[in-house]
Write a protein that holds these residues in place. Structure first.
Motif, PDB file in Angstrom:
ATOM      1  N   LEU A 132      44.159  26.317  33.214  1.00 41.57           N
ATOM      2  CA  LEU A 132      44.695  25.205  33.839  1.00 41.57           C
ATOM      3  C   LEU A 132      43.643  23.965  32.917  1.00 41.57           C
ATOM      4  O   LEU A 132      45.311  22.938  33.901  1.00 41.57           O
ATOM      5  N   ALA A 133      43.283  24.008  32.500  1.00 42.23           N
ATOM      6  CA  ALA A 133      43.245  22.517  31.934  1.00 42.23           C
ATOM      7  C   ALA A 133      44.416  21.709  31.284  1.00 42.23           C
ATOM      8  O   ALA A 133      44.548  21.093  31.225  1.00 42.23           O
ATOM      9  N   LEU A 134      45.326  22.913  30.710  1.00 38.50           N
ATOM     10  CA  LEU A 134      46.803  22.112  30.193  1.00 38.50           C
ATOM     11  C   LEU A 134      47.285  21.714  31.118  1.00 38.50           C
ATOM     12  O   LEU A 134      48.116  20.773  31.123  1.00 38.50           O
ATOM     13  N   TYR A 135      47.615  23.074  32.361  1.00 39.28           N
ATOM     14  CA  TYR A 135      48.799  23.097  33.392  1.00 39.28           C
ATOM     15  C   TYR A 135      48.221  21.501  34.002  1.00 39.28           C
ATOM     16  O   TYR A 135      49.869  20.636  34.178  1.00 39.28           O
ATOM     17  N   GLY A 174      44.608  16.970  32.942  1.00 38.43           N
ATOM     18  CA  GLY A 174      43.061  16.285  32.892  1.00 38.43           C
ATOM     19  C   GLY A 174      43.122  15.881  34.847  1.00 38.43           C
ATOM     20  O   GLY A 174      41.652  15.468  35.056  1.00 38.43           O
ATOM     21  N   ARG A 175      44.407  15.885  35.120  1.00 40.68           N
ATOM     22  CA  ARG A 175      43.230  16.165  36.855  1.00 40.68           C
ATOM     23  C   ARG A 175      42.863  16.728  36.894  1.00 40.68           C
ATOM     24  O   ARG A 175      42.553  18.110  36.969  1.00 40.68           O
ATOM     25  N   GLU A 176      41.738  16.452  38.543  1.00 44.46           N
ATOM     26  CA  GLU A 176      41.193  17.495  38.940  1.00 44.46           C
ATOM     27  C   GLU A 176      42.256  18.887  39.511  1.00 44.46           C
ATOM     28  O   GLU A 176      43.191  19.004  39.973  1.00 44.46           O
ATOM     29  N   VAL A 177      41.370  20.153  39.476  1.00 39.00           N
ATOM     30  CA  VAL A 177      42.313  21.418  39.633  1.00 39.00           C
ATOM     31  C   VAL A 177      41.844  21.807  41.264  1.00 39.00           C
ATOM     32  O   VAL A 177      41.294  22.202  41.807  1.00 39.00           O
ATOM     33  N   ILE A 179      48.993  30.062  38.243  1.00 36.26           N
ATOM     34  CA  ILE A 179      48.236  30.439  37.020  1.00 36.26           C
ATOM     35  C   ILE A 179      48.349  31.833  36.781  1.00 36.26           C
ATOM     36  O   ILE A 179      48.881  32.089  36.176  1.00 36.26           O
ATOM     37  N   ILE A 180      47.362  32.129  38.028  1.00 32.84           N
ATOM     38  CA  ILE A 180      47.575  33.337  37.801  1.00 32.84           C
ATOM     39  C   ILE A 180      48.155  34.333  38.389  1.00 32.84           C
ATOM     40  O   ILE A 180      48.641  35.415  37.487  1.00 32.84           O
TER      41      ILE A 180
END
Length: 154
Positions: free
Chosen positions: A2-5, A8-11, A19-20
């Motif tokens: 998620l961080a890579l995807y 740096g913006r808010e998930v 991602i799932i």
């Protein structure tokens, strides 16, 4: 992931679903690949993961039948002299190049008899799931064990 995807913006919820879904599709592809390649027992663990991801037996059987149908289409096109990947892609309506290349490879490695045997078993299983009161998850695993014993005795 998620961080890579998100870089740096808010998930948000949409990011999580994407991602799932990607990992689910990867598991589906790998399970289908194992089954088509005759590695039936190895595929059982992946199928169990798919159930954990929310895939149902009907969806799984449909995906297997669909993949086998595409492989048979590719075999037919190859026998007609069509070997260009773009032309095959257009004719069978598949734009995912990685998946298409994998199916083309499988089409050249599998006999038509093997492909039709798999299809026959899957059609029978599909009918059982839809018309009989069976445990569909167990039925798929039993089919994979049965197919494994057939490939060992050949």
């Amino acid at each position: 992931k998620l961080a890579l995807y998100t870089k740096g913006r808010e998930v948000n919820e949409e990011d999580i679903v994407k991602i799932i879904s990607a990992s689910r599709n990867e598991i589906i592809f790998n399970a289908l690949d194992l089954i088509i390649n005759g590695e039936y027992l190895k595929s059982i663990m992946m199928i169990r993961k798919l159930y954990d991801e929310g895939v149902n037996s009907g969806e799984l059987v449909f995906l297997l039948i669909s993949s086998l149908h595409r492989i048979l289409q590719i075999r037919s096109l190859n026998e007609e002299g069509i070997k260009n990947i773009q032309e095959i892609s257009t004719k069978i309506g598949l734009t995912n190049n990685f998946y298409l290349k994998k199916l083309i490879q499988q089409a050249s490695q599998k006999t038509v008899d093997h492909l039709f045997m798999l299809l026959e078993e899957l059609f029978y299983l599909d009918k059982q799931i839809k018309t009989e009161n069976i445990n569909d998850k167990e039925a798929i695993e039993l089919l994979l064990v049965k197919l494994s014993s057939k490939s060992v005795t050949r």
